[in-house]
Scaffold this motif. Structure first.
Motif, PDB file in Angstrom:
ATOM      1  N   ASP A  10       0.826  -1.213   0.000  1.00 32.45           N
ATOM      2  CA  ASP A  10       0.000   0.000   0.000  1.00 32.45           C
ATOM      3  C   ASP A  10       0.854   1.254   0.000  1.00 32.45           C
ATOM      4  O   ASP A  10       0.584   2.212  -0.726  1.00 32.45           O
ATOM      5  CB  ASP A  10      -0.940   0.011   1.204  1.00 32.45           C
ATOM      6  N   GLN A  65       2.228   1.860  -3.335  1.00 32.14           N
ATOM      7  CA  GLN A  65       1.189   2.389  -4.214  1.00 32.14           C
ATOM      8  C   GLN A  65       1.034   3.897  -4.007  1.00 32.14           C
ATOM      9  O   GLN A  65       0.926   4.656  -4.975  1.00 32.14           O
ATOM     10  CB  GLN A  65      -0.138   1.671  -3.936  1.00 32.14           C
ATOM     11  N   TYR A  66       1.034   4.340  -2.752  1.00 32.12           N
ATOM     12  CA  TYR A  66       0.985   5.781  -2.474  1.00 32.12           C
ATOM     13  C   TYR A  66       2.218   6.477  -3.049  1.00 32.12           C
ATOM     14  O   TYR A  66       2.128   7.569  -3.613  1.00 32.12           O
ATOM     15  CB  TYR A  66       0.902   6.047  -0.963  1.00 32.12           C
ATOM     16  N   SER A 109      -4.766   8.215   3.667  1.00 32.26           N
ATOM     17  CA  SER A 109      -6.014   7.736   3.073  1.00 32.26           C
ATOM     18  C   SER A 109      -7.147   8.753   3.174  1.00 32.26           C
ATOM     19  O   SER A 109      -8.181   8.585   2.556  1.00 32.26           O
ATOM     20  CB  SER A 109      -6.442   6.416   3.712  1.00 32.26           C
ATOM     21  N   CYS A 145      -5.185  11.341  -0.586  1.00 36.37           N
ATOM     22  CA  CYS A 145      -5.952  10.519  -1.516  1.00 36.37           C
ATOM     23  C   CYS A 145      -7.037  11.314  -2.228  1.00 36.37           C
ATOM     24  O   CYS A 145      -7.332  11.062  -3.384  1.00 36.37           O
ATOM     25  CB  CYS A 145      -6.554   9.339  -0.765  1.00 36.37           C
ATOM     26  N   LEU A 152      -5.276   7.601  -7.930  1.00 34.37           N
ATOM     27  CA  LEU A 152      -5.543   6.404  -7.134  1.00 34.37           C
ATOM     28  C   LEU A 152      -6.988   5.989  -7.374  1.00 34.37           C
ATOM     29  O   LEU A 152      -7.904   6.772  -7.126  1.00 34.37           O
ATOM     30  CB  LEU A 152      -5.323   6.677  -5.648  1.00 34.37           C
ATOM     31  N   SER A 153      -7.196   4.779  -7.877  1.00 31.31           N
ATOM     32  CA  SER A 153      -8.557   4.315  -8.111  1.00 31.31           C
ATOM     33  C   SER A 153      -9.288   4.082  -6.792  1.00 31.31           C
ATOM     34  O   SER A 153     -10.489   4.223  -6.697  1.00 31.31           O
ATOM     35  CB  SER A 153      -8.553   3.041  -8.946  1.00 31.31           C
ATOM     36  N   SER A 154      -8.541   3.714  -5.765  1.00 30.42           N
ATOM     37  CA  SER A 154      -9.081   3.587  -4.419  1.00 30.42           C
ATOM     38  C   SER A 154      -7.972   3.942  -3.444  1.00 30.42           C
ATOM     39  O   SER A 154      -6.795   3.843  -3.771  1.00 30.42           O
ATOM     40  CB  SER A 154      -9.588   2.169  -4.151  1.00 30.42           C
ATOM     41  N   CYS A 155      -8.360   4.360  -2.279  1.00 23.74           N
ATOM     42  CA  CYS A 155      -7.377   4.768  -1.283  1.00 23.74           C
ATOM     43  C   CYS A 155      -7.065   3.589  -0.366  1.00 23.74           C
ATOM     44  O   CYS A 155      -7.929   3.170   0.404  1.00 23.74           O
ATOM     45  CB  CYS A 155      -7.909   5.930  -0.458  1.00 23.74           C
ATOM     46  N   PRO A 156      -5.854   3.064  -0.428  1.00 23.95           N
ATOM     47  CA  PRO A 156      -5.524   1.949   0.465  1.00 23.95           C
ATOM     48  C   PRO A 156      -5.634   2.375   1.930  1.00 23.95           C
ATOM     49  O   PRO A 156      -5.190   3.450   2.301  1.00 23.95           O
ATOM     50  CB  PRO A 156      -4.072   1.627   0.117  1.00 23.95           C
ATOM     51  N   GLU A 157      -6.257   1.517   2.711  1.00 20.22           N
ATOM     52  CA  GLU A 157      -6.358   1.749   4.146  1.00 20.22           C
ATOM     53  C   GLU A 157      -5.926   0.493   4.871  1.00 20.22           C
ATOM     54  O   GLU A 157      -6.099  -0.613   4.373  1.00 20.22           O
ATOM     55  CB  GLU A 157      -7.796   2.103   4.539  1.00 20.22           C
TER      56      GLU A 157
END
Length: 160
Positions: A46, A49-50, A75, A80, A87-92
């Motif tokens: 994650d 990815q950030y 996140s 984000c 970012l298609s989704s924000c990793p948490e």
């Protein structure tokens, strides 16, 4: 005439109980450490990815990163939710944020909320090591484990 006693002695029974207890402890404790290592591997993924999203952001903004000079949740809307982060989704983190497992972001410089920072660091707490340790990913490309929280948006000098 000899009398034949059927059954086990107390010593034999105690040895069997001790062996079964040792095996049970091994079986119960092994998945716990494996689960912690798996969650830590996900945390590193994650953070990477950030990092990649922040590099893409800098490529679109003259080489400057999104500035946040105080530690923020990555996140949340601070990172984000920023336009251009791709970012298609924000990793948490899968653990409760209240327990200290959250992705954090800070820059060394720049005006908050603008594309003006030259260095950044992402970090989060990890579970698989004794004591309190942090996974760290820096704008310099360095990543690893630190025993201290990064401060002032500066990549720690020592990463394991």
């Amino acid at each position: 005439m000899k009398t034949v006693h059927k059954g086990f002695t107390l010593i034999e029974l105690l040895i069997v109980v001790a062996i079964i207890s040792a095996l049970a402890a091994f079986i119960v404790l092994t998945p716990i450490s494996t689960t912690k290592k798996a969650r830590d591997a996900r945390r590193m993924s994650d953070l990477q990815q950030y990092h990649a999203a922040m590099e893409a952001y800098a490529n679109k903004n003259g080489g400057f990163y999104l500035a946040r000079t105080s530690a923020n949740d990555a996140s949340g809307n601070t990172v984000c939710g920023t336009a251009g982060m791709n970012l298609s989704s924000c990793p948490e983190d899968s653990q409760s944020p209240a327990s200290g497992y959250r992705y954090r972001y800070q820059t060394r410089d720049g005006a908050n909320g603008s594309a003006s920072a030259t260095e950044f660091v992402f970090w989060t707490r990890i579970e698989s090591r004794s004591g309190t340790n942090y996974l760290v990913v820096c704008s310099t490309g360095r990543s690893g484990i630190s025993s201290a929280i990064p401060t002032s948006g500066i990549c720690p000098a020592t990463l394991n």
